[in-house]
Design a protein around this motif. Structure first.
Motif, PDB file in Angstrom:
ATOM      1  N   ALA A 177     -13.921 -39.017   2.329  1.00  0.00           N
ATOM      2  CA  ALA A 177     -14.879 -37.920   2.442  1.00  0.00           C
ATOM      3  C   ALA A 177     -16.110 -38.353   3.229  1.00  0.00           C
ATOM      4  CB  ALA A 177     -15.283 -37.436   1.053  1.00  0.00           C
ATOM      5  N   VAL A 178     -16.857 -37.371   3.735  1.00  0.00           N
ATOM      6  CA  VAL A 178     -18.060 -37.649   4.521  1.00  0.00           C
ATOM      7  C   VAL A 178     -19.157 -38.271   3.659  1.00  0.00           C
ATOM      8  CG1 VAL A 178     -17.559 -35.791   6.137  1.00  0.00           C
ATOM      9  CG2 VAL A 178     -19.019 -35.338   4.156  1.00  0.00           C
ATOM     10  N   ILE A 179     -19.041 -38.177   2.331  1.00  0.00           N
ATOM     11  CA  ILE A 179     -20.066 -38.746   1.456  1.00  0.00           C
ATOM     12  C   ILE A 179     -19.791 -40.199   1.113  1.00  0.00           C
ATOM     13  CG2 ILE A 179     -20.573 -36.495   0.448  1.00  0.00           C
ATOM     14  CD1 ILE A 179     -19.013 -37.418  -2.048  1.00  0.00           C
ATOM     15  N   ASP A 180     -18.609 -40.713   1.451  1.00  0.00           N
ATOM     16  CA  ASP A 180     -18.266 -42.096   1.112  1.00  0.00           C
ATOM     17  C   ASP A 180     -19.176 -43.069   1.857  1.00  0.00           C
ATOM     18  OD1 ASP A 180     -16.159 -43.808  -0.296  1.00  0.00           O
ATOM     19  OD2 ASP A 180     -16.122 -44.612   1.754  1.00  0.00           O
ATOM     20  N   ASP A 181     -19.460 -44.195   1.220  1.00  0.00           N
ATOM     21  CA  ASP A 181     -20.376 -45.187   1.805  1.00  0.00           C
ATOM     22  C   ASP A 181     -19.898 -45.696   3.165  1.00  0.00           C
ATOM     23  OD1 ASP A 181     -22.187 -45.089  -0.298  1.00  0.00           O
ATOM     24  OD2 ASP A 181     -21.131 -46.629  -1.452  1.00  0.00           O
ATOM     25  N   SER A 182     -18.597 -45.700   3.372  1.00  0.00           N
ATOM     26  CA  SER A 182     -18.069 -46.215   4.646  1.00  0.00           C
ATOM     27  C   SER A 182     -17.935 -45.138   5.718  1.00  0.00           C
ATOM     28  CB  SER A 182     -16.696 -46.862   4.411  1.00  0.00           C
ATOM     29  OG  SER A 182     -15.784 -45.933   3.858  1.00  0.00           O
ATOM     30  N   SER A 183     -18.336 -43.914   5.403  1.00  0.00           N
ATOM     31  CA  SER A 183     -18.230 -42.830   6.382  1.00  0.00           C
ATOM     32  C   SER A 183     -19.392 -42.884   7.371  1.00  0.00           C
ATOM     33  CB  SER A 183     -18.229 -41.476   5.666  1.00  0.00           C
ATOM     34  OG  SER A 183     -18.215 -40.414   6.588  1.00  0.00           O
ATOM     35  N   ASN A 184     -19.057 -42.702   8.648  1.00  0.00           N
ATOM     36  CA  ASN A 184     -20.058 -42.745   9.716  1.00  0.00           C
ATOM     37  C   ASN A 184     -19.629 -41.743  10.790  1.00  0.00           C
ATOM     38  OD1 ASN A 184     -21.158 -43.840  12.419  1.00  0.00           O
ATOM     39  ND2 ASN A 184     -22.342 -44.971  10.902  1.00  0.00           N
ATOM     40  N   ILE A 185     -20.428 -40.700  10.995  1.00  0.00           N
ATOM     41  CA  ILE A 185     -20.019 -39.600  11.868  1.00  0.00           C
ATOM     42  C   ILE A 185     -21.100 -39.323  12.904  1.00  0.00           C
ATOM     43  CG2 ILE A 185     -19.272 -37.176  11.930  1.00  0.00           C
ATOM     44  CD1 ILE A 185     -18.664 -37.438   8.923  1.00  0.00           C
ATOM     45  N   SER A 186     -20.671 -39.099  14.133  1.00  0.00           N
ATOM     46  CA  SER A 186     -21.597 -38.668  15.172  1.00  0.00           C
ATOM     47  C   SER A 186     -21.811 -37.161  15.030  1.00  0.00           C
ATOM     48  CB  SER A 186     -21.026 -38.981  16.563  1.00  0.00           C
ATOM     49  OG  SER A 186     -21.869 -38.458  17.565  1.00  0.00           O
ATOM     50  N   GLY A 187     -23.076 -36.798  14.744  1.00  0.00           N
ATOM     51  CA  GLY A 187     -23.400 -35.391  14.542  1.00  0.00           C
ATOM     52  C   GLY A 187     -24.377 -34.880  15.570  1.00  0.00           C
ATOM     53  N   ALA A 188     -24.638 -33.586  15.492  1.00  0.00           N
ATOM     54  CA  ALA A 188     -25.595 -32.959  16.403  1.00  0.00           C
ATOM     55  C   ALA A 188     -26.187 -31.737  15.707  1.00  0.00           C
ATOM     56  CB  ALA A 188     -24.921 -32.555  17.705  1.00  0.00           C
ATOM     57  N   THR A 189     -27.445 -31.440  16.043  1.00  0.00           N
ATOM     58  CA  THR A 189     -28.059 -30.232  15.502  1.00  0.00           C
ATOM     59  C   THR A 189     -27.467 -29.021  16.217  1.00  0.00           C
ATOM     60  OG1 THR A 189     -29.863 -30.392  17.100  1.00  0.00           O
ATOM     61  CG2 THR A 189     -30.200 -31.418  14.941  1.00  0.00           C
ATOM     62  N   LEU A 190     -27.240 -27.959  15.462  1.00  0.00           N
ATOM     63  CA  LEU A 190     -26.585 -26.794  16.047  1.00  0.00           C
ATOM     64  C   LEU A 190     -27.474 -26.083  17.061  1.00  0.00           C
ATOM     65  CD1 LEU A 190     -24.023 -25.029  15.939  1.00  0.00           C
ATOM     66  CD2 LEU A 190     -25.147 -23.669  14.176  1.00  0.00           C
ATOM     67  N   SER A 191     -28.774 -26.038  16.791  1.00  0.00           N
ATOM     68  CA  SER A 191     -29.675 -25.270  17.655  1.00  0.00           C
ATOM     69  C   SER A 191     -30.090 -26.018  18.914  1.00  0.00           C
ATOM     70  CB  SER A 191     -30.926 -24.855  16.865  1.00  0.00           C
ATOM     71  OG  SER A 191     -31.653 -25.995  16.442  1.00  0.00           O
ATOM     72  N   THR A 192     -30.261 -27.343  18.816  1.00  0.00           N
ATOM     73  CA  THR A 192     -30.771 -28.104  19.964  1.00  0.00           C
ATOM     74  C   THR A 192     -29.742 -29.054  20.562  1.00  0.00           C
ATOM     75  OG1 THR A 192     -31.608 -29.923  18.579  1.00  0.00           O
ATOM     76  CG2 THR A 192     -33.069 -28.040  18.944  1.00  0.00           C
ATOM     77  N   THR A 193     -28.602 -29.224  19.871  1.00  0.00           N
ATOM     78  CA  THR A 193     -27.527 -30.156  20.277  1.00  0.00           C
ATOM     79  C   THR A 193     -28.024 -31.592  20.429  1.00  0.00           C
ATOM     80  OG1 THR A 193     -27.782 -29.757  22.660  1.00  0.00           O
ATOM     81  CG2 THR A 193     -26.277 -28.302  21.436  1.00  0.00           C
ATOM     82  N   ASP A 194     -29.100 -31.947  19.752  1.00  0.00           N
ATOM     83  CA  ASP A 194     -29.557 -33.337  19.760  1.00  0.00           C
ATOM     84  C   ASP A 194     -28.672 -34.151  18.821  1.00  0.00           C
ATOM     85  OD1 ASP A 194     -31.697 -32.977  21.524  1.00  0.00           O
ATOM     86  OD2 ASP A 194     -32.992 -32.229  19.912  1.00  0.00           O
ATOM     87  N   TYR A 195     -28.351 -35.367  19.256  1.00  0.00           N
ATOM     88  CA  TYR A 195     -27.407 -36.189  18.501  1.00  0.00           C
ATOM     89  C   TYR A 195     -28.098 -36.949  17.368  1.00  0.00           C
ATOM     90  CZ  TYR A 195     -24.415 -35.357  22.556  1.00  0.00           C
ATOM     91  OH  TYR A 195     -23.680 -34.767  23.551  1.00  0.00           O
ATOM     92  N   CYS A 196     -27.282 -37.281  16.373  1.00  0.00           N
ATOM     93  CA  CYS A 196     -27.726 -38.125  15.261  1.00  0.00           C
ATOM     94  C   CYS A 196     -26.499 -38.783  14.644  1.00  0.00           C
ATOM     95  CB  CYS A 196     -28.499 -37.317  14.214  1.00  0.00           C
ATOM     96  SG  CYS A 196     -27.496 -36.082  13.369  1.00  0.00           S
TER      97      CYS A 196
END
Length: 286
Positions: A177-196
């Motif tokens: 799951a995305v909440i697991d300590d070993s989870s690491n995902i490239s995300g982005a804000t929906l409105s500005t598409t800035d990465y995180c």
């Protein structure tokens, strides 16, 4: 010289009563046999037998009332048992209806989720077990390679991304799951598409039901709490545009160039029963 008198013989009282009773019975019999009306016989019978008859009637009435009360009590007890059986049956029916309604709500939620991402082919699966702890951080589903499931396929639930397939058997698959300590995902804000970067964190889940994000670029457009974070197009294993969660708190980093904070996942990882597996994997370079 005094002469001793012979003691008088006295009859015991019980014998006297017996004799009188027998005499009354005889007199009553004679009175009824000879059809004698009035006179001493009837008077004696009235004094002796009328009270006896009243007493017998009173006793009979008492026993009759007790028998009626007993029958009424038995009827009430039987009716009570029947009502209990009806209550048990209605309770069972109600629980069944609630369970069916709950399952129907889950299916409706999956249907809405399927409509939200119509471009992806999916297969439904049921969660059959999870690792220890309060959260479904890693769990098994009842579909595997026989159903077309492969490693690195994305898994949906609730309102968005639940996790990714990390192991596959013939009739089961394991999901991280995305909440697991070993989870690491490239995300982005929906409105500005800035990465995180979105990192799973079971400690913050236990404390505040949130996970963490970091490295969000500070630009001209301000990102506030409530902003949606989705999977980015540069992720190597996650398909783009899948909702991960909502920003709960955002803080400026010491470098004044990026922000970090926490977000609330789009999936209820405490109560997870059904999921959708996207039967398509992210192709590197796409």
């Amino acid at each position: 010289m005094r002469v001793k008198r012979k003691p008088k013989h006295t009859m015991p009282t019980k014998y006297i009563l017996l004799i009188l009773t027998c005499l009354c019975v005889v007199l009553l019999f004679v009175s009824f046999t000879l059809n004698i009306s009035g006179g001493p016989l009837n008077t004696a019978a009235g004094y002796v037998f009328v009270p006896m008859q009243k007493g017998i009637n009173a006793i009979g009435t008492w026993f009759s009332d007790k028998a009626d009360n007993l029958k009424s009590l038995q009827a009430v007890m039987k009716e009570n048992e029947e009502l209990k059986a009806q209550v048990d049956a209605l309770t069972t029916d109600l629980n069944t209806i609630k369970l069916e309604q709950y399952e129907l709500d889950n299916l409706r939620e999956l249907l809405e989720l399927d409509k939200r991402y119509p471009s992806y082919e999916k297969v439904g699966a049921r969660v059959i077990s999870k690792d220890g702890g309060n959260w479904f951080s890693t769990f098994l589903i009842d579909k595997g390679s026989k159903d077309g499931i492969e490693k690195d396929m994305n898994v949906l639930a609730g309102s968005g991304l639940a996790g990714i397939i990390i192991d596959v058997g013939p009739n089961f698959a394991k999901v991280r799951a995305v909440i697991d300590d070993s989870s690491n995902i490239s995300g982005a804000t929906l409105s500005t598409t800035d990465y995180c970067i979105v990192n799973g964190n079971l400690q913050t889940m236990n404390e505040n039901r949130v996970i963490e994000f970091s490295g969000l670029k500070i630009g001209e457009d301000t990102v506030e709490a409530g902003e949606q974070i989705v999977t980015s197009n540069i992720s190597d294993r996650y398909l783009p545009g899948i909702l991960i969660g909502y920003i709960q708190q955002i803080d400026r980093d010491p470098n004044n160039l990026t922000s970090s904070g926490t977000l609330t996942p789009a999936v209820d990882f405490e109560h997870l029963e059904e999921v959708l597996v996207i039967l398509e994997k992210k192709q590197v370079g796409k």
